[in-house]
Write a protein that holds these residues in place. Structure first.
Motif, PDB file in Angstrom:
ATOM      1  N   CYS A  78      -3.163  20.865  12.838  1.00 34.62           N
ATOM      2  CA  CYS A  78      -1.765  20.792  13.259  1.00 34.62           C
ATOM      3  C   CYS A  78      -1.673  20.081  14.595  1.00 34.62           C
ATOM      4  O   CYS A  78      -2.517  20.276  15.479  1.00 34.62           O
ATOM      5  N   VAL A  79      -0.623  19.306  14.772  1.00 40.83           N
ATOM      6  CA  VAL A  79      -0.433  18.560  16.014  1.00 40.83           C
ATOM      7  C   VAL A  79      -0.270  19.506  17.209  1.00 40.83           C
ATOM      8  O   VAL A  79      -0.526  19.116  18.351  1.00 40.83           O
ATOM      9  N   TRP A 159       1.931  18.021   9.843  1.00 45.18           N
ATOM     10  CA  TRP A 159       3.366  17.804   9.616  1.00 45.18           C
ATOM     11  C   TRP A 159       3.602  16.869   8.432  1.00 45.18           C
ATOM     12  O   TRP A 159       4.685  16.844   7.862  1.00 45.18           O
TER      13      TRP A 159
HETATM   14 MO   LIG Z   1       3.780  20.713  13.317  1.00 47.58          MO
END
Ligand SMILES: [Mo]
Ligand SMILES: Nc1nc2c(c(=O)[nH]1)N[C@H]1C(S)=C(S)[C@@H](COP(=O)(O)O)O[C@H]1N2
Length: 200
Positions: A78-79, A159
């Motif tokens: 995840c970012v 995302w």
């Molecule tokens: Mo995210």
């Protein structure tokens, strides 16, 4: 140390080599959604693939369930900097969903029932690297994680893995999605730390 034994070349890489720069591993499974969790019912669910020529394929839930499935075990990134190793899923390879439709477009957009969109080169959805998954950890995918079905594109930041996915459209040109228009990187390679566009 002795030289590497050829027979060991096929082993999984050490954990450290599997965590991209700037990420930490977690045993939790955080929930990250831009809005509330939509209620998506399998009795009215459909999945649509449409190309830039207006050709489309649509599956109902039961038709989708009859497609060939795989059970990938993958690492997700995840970012927001958490990574989760060896997550297990069950779903239909996107290659299977593109079979039977002209898929020579360069770009794709994933669409979700909550209005979310995310873009990527079509090539990143093919070659056994992306799935539409309906199970996580051997159980039906929980609604907060995108159930009944989400996209899984583990080689890009998470995302790109659209929850509550309703379909994929193919386009001749790149069409930035929800977060990409808001300043997230257009491509999102975790190994290159492609988190945000320059200037954001
Ligand atoms: Mo995210
Ligand atoms: N439809 C939809 N998909 C989405 C999102 C969203 O808000 N809506 N958030 C994205 C983001 S930013 C992340 S990090 C992951 C989070 O997935 P998780 O909640 O299962 O951890 O879903 C992605 N897919």
């Amino acid at each position: 140390m002795s030289a590497l034994t050829p027979g060991f070349r096929g082993r999984r890489r050490a954990v450290d080599d599997r965590v991209p720069p700037g990420q930490y591993t977690t045993e939790d499974f955080p929930v990250l959604s831009a809005g509330p969790t939509p209620s998506v019912k399998t009795d009215t669910w459909t999945f649509t693939v449409a190309n830039e020529r207006g050709e489309r394929r649509v599956w109902t839930w039961s038709e989708f369930a009859a497609l060939p499935h795989e059970t990938p075990t993958v690492d997700i990134h995840c970012v927001t900097r958490w990574s989760k190793l060896d997550t297990t899923w069950r779903g239909v390879p996107v290659d299977v969903l593109l079979d039977g439709i002209a898929a020579d477009a360069a770009y794709a957009v994933a669409h979700s029932f909550d209005g979310y969109t995310t873009n990527m080169p079509l090539q990143d959805l093919t070659g056994g690297r992306a799935w539409v998954v309906t199970e996580y950890g051997g159980e039906p995918l929980h609604a907060e994680h995108g159930g009944p079905a989400r996209l899984l594109v583990p080689h890009l930041y998470f995302w790109k893995s659209a929850k509550w996915v309703s379909g994929i459209t193919l386009h001749a040109e790149d069409r930035p999605g929800f977060w990409e228009r808001a300043g997230y990187h257009d491509y999102g390679d975790p190994w290159l730390e492609q988190r945000y566009q320059a200037g954001f």
